[in-house]
Design a protein around this motif. Structure first.
Motif, PDB file in Angstrom:
ATOM      1  N   GLU A 128       0.711  -1.384   0.005  1.00 29.07           N
ATOM      2  CA  GLU A 128      -0.026   0.027   0.016  1.00 29.07           C
ATOM      3  C   GLU A 128       1.038   1.346  -0.066  1.00 29.07           C
ATOM      4  OE1 GLU A 128      -2.580   2.625  -0.326  1.00 29.07           O
ATOM      5  OE2 GLU A 128      -3.341   0.668  -0.438  1.00 29.07           O
ATOM      6  N   GLY A 129       0.606   2.021  -0.980  1.00 29.40           N
ATOM      7  CA  GLY A 129       1.469   3.378  -0.958  1.00 29.40           C
ATOM      8  C   GLY A 129       1.041   4.520  -0.248  1.00 29.40           C
ATOM      9  N   ASN A 130      -0.386   4.444   0.070  1.00 28.23           N
ATOM     10  CA  ASN A 130      -0.809   5.636   0.907  1.00 28.23           C
ATOM     11  C   ASN A 130      -0.506   5.379   2.283  1.00 28.23           C
ATOM     12  OD1 ASN A 130      -2.608   7.018   2.909  1.00 28.23           O
ATOM     13  ND2 ASN A 130      -3.764   7.545   0.683  1.00 28.23           N
ATOM     14  N   PRO A 131       0.201   6.294   2.800  1.00 22.73           N
ATOM     15  CA  PRO A 131       0.640   6.043   4.477  1.00 22.73           C
ATOM     16  C   PRO A 131      -0.323   5.923   5.349  1.00 22.73           C
ATOM     17  CG  PRO A 131       1.054   8.251   3.883  1.00 22.73           C
ATOM     18  CD  PRO A 131       0.722   7.464   2.578  1.00 22.73           C
ATOM     19  N   LEU A 132      -1.434   6.619   5.296  1.00 24.06           N
ATOM     20  CA  LEU A 132      -2.859   6.544   6.160  1.00 24.06           C
ATOM     21  C   LEU A 132      -3.489   4.962   5.849  1.00 24.06           C
ATOM     22  CD1 LEU A 132      -4.525   9.965   5.412  1.00 24.06           C
ATOM     23  CD2 LEU A 132      -3.264   9.092   7.432  1.00 24.06           C
ATOM     24  N   LEU A 133      -3.549   4.514   4.638  1.00 22.97           N
ATOM     25  CA  LEU A 133      -4.296   3.389   4.529  1.00 22.97           C
ATOM     26  C   LEU A 133      -3.177   2.320   5.162  1.00 22.97           C
ATOM     27  CD1 LEU A 133      -5.914   3.552   0.962  1.00 22.97           C
ATOM     28  CD2 LEU A 133      -6.918   4.102   3.298  1.00 22.97           C
ATOM     29  N   TYR A 134      -2.004   2.371   4.735  1.00 21.03           N
ATOM     30  CA  TYR A 134      -1.047   1.501   5.295  1.00 21.03           C
ATOM     31  C   TYR A 134      -1.032   1.349   6.587  1.00 21.03           C
ATOM     32  CZ  TYR A 134       3.688  -0.155   6.946  1.00 21.03           C
ATOM     33  OH  TYR A 134       4.677  -0.650   7.595  1.00 21.03           O
ATOM     34  N   LEU A 135      -0.817   2.470   7.554  1.00 21.04           N
ATOM     35  CA  LEU A 135      -0.978   2.252   8.947  1.00 21.04           C
ATOM     36  C   LEU A 135      -2.499   1.626   9.320  1.00 21.04           C
ATOM     37  CD1 LEU A 135      -0.405   5.174  11.391  1.00 21.04           C
ATOM     38  CD2 LEU A 135      -2.475   3.850  11.671  1.00 21.04           C
ATOM     39  N   LEU A 136      -3.766   2.036   9.017  1.00 12.56           N
ATOM     40  CA  LEU A 136      -4.868   1.247   9.290  1.00 12.56           C
ATOM     41  C   LEU A 136      -4.829   0.099   8.964  1.00 12.56           C
ATOM     42  CD1 LEU A 136      -7.831   3.856   8.116  1.00 12.56           C
ATOM     43  CD2 LEU A 136      -7.283   3.329  10.403  1.00 12.56           C
ATOM     44  N   ALA A 137      -4.469  -0.524   7.875  1.00 12.43           N
ATOM     45  CA  ALA A 137      -4.212  -1.934   7.191  1.00 12.43           C
ATOM     46  C   ALA A 137      -3.547  -2.974   8.218  1.00 12.43           C
ATOM     47  CB  ALA A 137      -3.947  -2.072   5.728  1.00 12.43           C
ATOM     48  N   LYS A 138      -2.239  -2.259   8.468  1.00 11.66           N
ATOM     49  CA  LYS A 138      -1.473  -3.034   9.360  1.00 11.66           C
ATOM     50  C   LYS A 138      -1.652  -3.222  10.492  1.00 11.66           C
ATOM     51  CE  LYS A 138       3.812  -3.422  10.104  1.00 11.66           C
ATOM     52  NZ  LYS A 138       3.817  -4.504   9.735  1.00 11.66           N
ATOM     53  N   HIS A 162       4.674  -0.749   2.995  1.00 14.78           N
ATOM     54  CA  HIS A 162       4.262   0.485   2.484  1.00 14.78           C
ATOM     55  C   HIS A 162       5.534   0.803   1.397  1.00 14.78           C
ATOM     56  CE1 HIS A 162       4.449   5.293   3.125  1.00 14.78           C
ATOM     57  NE2 HIS A 162       3.585   4.964   2.181  1.00 14.78           N
ATOM     58  N   SER A 163       4.891   0.926   0.172  1.00 18.01           N
ATOM     59  CA  SER A 163       5.572   1.161  -0.975  1.00 18.01           C
ATOM     60  C   SER A 163       4.694   1.245  -2.158  1.00 18.01           C
ATOM     61  CB  SER A 163       6.672  -0.006  -1.359  1.00 18.01           C
ATOM     62  OG  SER A 163       7.292   0.287  -2.544  1.00 18.01           O
TER      63      SER A 163
END
Length: 258
Positions: A128-138, A162-163
């Protein structure tokens, strides 16, 4: 992003927020009785709020909060557990023990379903490239409790990175995954969320290109799968065989490599 806690939070939540701020490189701010709207106005940034029950994001330009919840995945999983066929699983031809790379993770609905399909002997990785979605998903995948052991274990097995997908694909060895997957559009259930729409504007601009598909074909052993609107020209543009579904607005496309 700014990270803080829910109002009148105990020291345990403060410690958790500070730990997350270190893990994700966020700036921690004491809540101090200040409203979230005031924090957004003061710092002109999205606010990550660590609450007792869950973590959520208050986007800068929206009043709707965004949090992790595998709504659609839980419905699909219940059908799978009853023995029904899931369109993604049948199209991707996923079976136990296979490996799956989700290049557009979002909030991980598809990755959860594929993790159930490949089981503990398989593997699922989401990018996931979006930092917000990355944080929520992780964070969501590692802590959400659905009440179903098999579902929860499937979530815990997913590796999250995250990339942008092109960079990750370029750094991945050839034939590393059985299936590489793209869902370049948000799911319709997520699209209805105004909070998601506000974040969507900040999303990493990772459009599909011939270079991306070429790298995906190198990394995949069996097939590359694309999910897109049934009218999308990307199926033909990138050489996917479109699998039409009369009752769905979304179709899957495949590029078979063997």
């Amino acid at each position: 992003m700014i990270i803080t806690t829910a109002g009148r939070s105990p020291s345990k939540l403060v410690m958790k927020a500070k730990k997350l701020s270190t893990s994700y490189g966020l700036s921690y701010k004491e809540r101090g009785g200040v409203s979230i709207e005031s924090l957004k106005e003061q710092y002109q940034d999205d606010i990550v709020v660590v609450g007792k029950e869950r973590l959520y994001i208050a986007p800068l330009y929206d009043e709707s909060n965004l949090f992790f919840h595998p709504n659609l995945a839980m419905i699909r999983a219940k059908r799978m557990f009853k023995g029904d066929e899931d369109p993604l699983i049948s199209t991707a031809k996923l079976t136990e023990g296979m490996s799956f790379l989700d290049c557009t993770l979002g909030l991980a609905s598809d990755s959860i379903i594929t993790s159930i399909a490949v089981g503990s002997s398989g593997s699922v990785m989401g990018v996931e490239g979006n930092p917000l979605l990355y944080l929520l998903a992780k964070e969501g995948l590692s802590s959400f409790s659905s009440g179903n052991h098999l579902f929860d274990q499937a979530m815990r097995r997913i590796e999250v990175f995250h990339s942008d997908h092109l960079s990750l694909l370029q750094q991945t060895k050839s034939d590393s995954f059985d299936v590489v997957y793209f869902d370049p559009m948000f799911h319709s259930t997520i699209d209805s969320s105004s909070g998601m729409n506000s974040i969507r504007g900040q999303a990493v601009k990772s459009e599909l290109t011939k270079e991306v598909i070429k790298e995906a074909m190198r990394v995949a052993r069996e097939r590359v799968v694309l999910k897109d609107h049934w009218k999308s020209d990307r199926f033909a543009q990138f050489g996917f065989t479109q699998h039409k579904r009369k009752t769905s607005l979304f179709h899957y496309g495949t590029i078979e490599l063997n």
